[in-house]
Design an enzyme around this catalytic site. Structure first.
Site, mmCIF file in Angstrom:
data_model
loop_
_atom_site.group_PDB
_atom_site.id
_atom_site.type_symbol
_atom_site.label_atom_id
_atom_site.label_comp_id
_atom_site.label_asym_id
_atom_site.label_seq_id
_atom_site.Cartn_x
_atom_site.Cartn_y
_atom_site.Cartn_z
ATOM 1 N N TRP A 132 0.871 -1.191 0.000
ATOM 2 C CA TRP A 132 0.000 0.000 0.000
ATOM 3 C C TRP A 132 0.906 1.239 0.000
ATOM 4 C CZ3 TRP A 132 -2.128 2.652 4.826
ATOM 5 C CH2 TRP A 132 -3.167 3.535 4.499
ATOM 6 N N ASP A 212 -0.230 -5.888 9.529
ATOM 7 C CA ASP A 212 -1.295 -4.936 9.199
ATOM 8 C C ASP A 212 -2.553 -5.737 8.858
ATOM 9 O OD1 ASP A 212 -2.722 -2.711 8.625
ATOM 10 O OD2 ASP A 212 -1.594 -2.118 6.849
ATOM 11 N N LYS A 247 -13.222 -1.045 6.894
ATOM 12 C CA LYS A 247 -13.893 -1.827 5.848
ATOM 13 C C LYS A 247 -14.908 -2.792 6.459
ATOM 14 C CE LYS A 247 -10.136 -0.216 3.881
ATOM 15 N NZ LYS A 247 -9.807 0.602 2.771
HETATM 16 C C1 LMR Z 1 -7.086 1.887 -0.365
HETATM 17 O O1 LMR Z 1 -5.989 1.303 -0.418
HETATM 18 O O2 LMR Z 1 -7.702 2.250 -1.367
HETATM 19 C C2 LMR Z 1 -7.720 2.132 0.968
HETATM 20 O O3 LMR Z 1 -6.953 1.558 1.976
HETATM 21 C C3 LMR Z 1 -8.016 3.557 1.204
HETATM 22 C C4 LMR Z 1 -6.803 4.401 1.383
HETATM 23 O O4 LMR Z 1 -6.791 5.153 2.354
HETATM 24 O O5 LMR Z 1 -5.878 4.365 0.565
#
Ligand code: LMR
Length: 399
Positions: A132, A212, A247
């Site tokens: 992420w 996480d 979520k």
């Molecule tokens: C995502 O990856 O789209 C979600 O976790 C929202 C975000 O805050 O990025």
């Protein structure tokens, strides 16, 4: 003199920016597969019924808005720690594990990052490649040395052997960030056997895992998704877990999450928690109350909890059926095999394997929005428009 003359403009967040671009798009056939939020058959991100009922109860029964303590609402943290670690958790029974409430999962990550930076100086953190995007920036902002271990290669396949080989060379004592389930952005999860092998390396290199856990319930189920977390908690004396209620409770904007710490003994846990409270005081002082009160109300009431768990099952099943539906819709274009991984991946996201230029064409020519890496939020698909999407994908793949 201008105080701000030196301030340069930086690009907007690539994921949140997609939300704005999507809103501004006038095409009625537009499709948002960008930010990771669940959508129902009407294309809405609903508030679960259990949340609505809990909120009604809170409106009637809440008597004060005074601050909650530095670690948050004790009912919330107790129930959330149990949801994550399990009712029979030894760490909880021995009072050497506890949760601190945070503003969302991101707040939990930031608290963990600052804890590592302040209290474990010199430790680097290792992230999956890819991960992420906020993992990348958040730990760097906190001043940590950030490194990467291979996870998914250029062939868009999980490469566990490369991952394990890299982990076995990590500096002793460093922190390794793992995704408990529903890996963001790829959707590729480790098998139970893979997790056991990762655990062996973690033990051998004396690494500190930071797990996480942002999608509990979206992979295979509430209990099943916690399997790896509970394995690590039972096998290791020390562990950090970031948990998000965005979520699975549909509480996105209420910013509800927690950092769970497992420590070697109850006394050491108190030391760690004293540091967390001091760090949090300088970040957000005390956490926001509403979302956590909703979660505590649901988890403390057997009927509400059962209702919520059923609603969560429904969300997960919808995403699974959309994954299968998209692969089926790609069949007439001879693309079912090429995109078969979409049905195998888990959680909201799929690393589709579409290139940045194909993603751009989908956006420009068909108003289909996804992250430039080729990450699609499968939970944003519309069953009625799977054929249209498959046709658009076929077109951008053929030229
Ligand atoms: C995502 O990856 O789209 C979600 O976790 C929202 C975000 O805050 O990025």
């Amino acid at each position: 003199m201008s105080h701000f003359a030196q301030v340069a403009r930086v690009p907007g967040d690539p994921i949140l920016g997609l939300m704005e671009a999507f809103r501004a798009d006038g095409n009625p056939a537009k499709l948002d597969l960008g930010v990771g939020v669940f959508k129902d058959a009407q294309g809405l991100t609903p508030i679960p019924q259990a949340v609505k009922l809990a909120e009604q109860r809170l409106v009637e029964q809440e008597t004060t808005k005074t601050y909650i303590g530095g670690h948050g609402d004790p009912l919330f943290t107790r129930h959330l720690a149990t949801l994550v670690l399990g009712r029979d958790s030894q760490a909880l029974a021995e009072q050497r594990a506890a949760a601190s409430q945070t503003p969302g999962g991101t707040g939990a990550l930031r608290l963990a990052a600052d804890f590592i930076g302040h209290c474990l100086p010199g430790r680097g953190i290792w992230l999956s490649d890819p991960t992420w995007p906020i993992h990348e920036t958040l730990f760097a902002e906190a001043g940590l040395r950030v490194g990467h271990y291979p996870y998914v290669g250029a062939d868009n396949r999980l490469n566990v052997e490369a991952m394990l080989a890299a982990l076995s060379y990590l500096p002793q004592g460093d922190v390794i960030l793992l995704h408990a389930c529903c890996h963001n952005p790829t959707g590729f999860d480790l098998s139970q056997d893979d997790w056991r092998r990762v655990l062996d390396v973690v033990k051998a290199r004396e690494l500190l895992p930071l797990i996480d856990f942002a999608y509990q319930g979206f992979g295979a189920g509430l209990e099943q998704d916690a399997w790896a977390v509970r394995l690590f908690a039972s096998e290791l004396p020390e562990l950090l877990i970031t948990s998000s209620c965005s979520k699975n409770f549909g509480l996105y904007r209420e910013r509800t999450g927690a950092l769970i710490v497992c420590s070697s003994d109850a006394e050491k846990l108190l030391d760690v928690r004293s540091q967390l409270a001091a760090i949090a005081r300088n970040l957000w002082s005390t956490p926001p109350a509403h979302g956590a009160a909703v979660v505590a109300t649901i988890l403390d009431d057997a009927k509400l909890k059962a209702l919520w768990s059923d609603e969560l099952d429904g969300m997960r099943q919808r995403v699974v059926s959309l994954r299968n539906g998209l692969v089926e819709a790609l069949q007439p274009y001879g693309l079912a095999e090429r995109f078969a991984h979409i049905a195998e991946q888990r959680g909201m996201f799929s690393y589709t394997g579409l290139s940045p230029s194909q993603v751009q064409r989908l956006r420009d020519e068909y108003s289909v929005y996804m992250v430039g890496s080729g990450r699609a939020n499968v939970a944003g698909l519309d069953r009625e428009r799977l054929d249209a999407l498959a046709q658009a994908i076929a077109r951008v793949c053929s030229s």
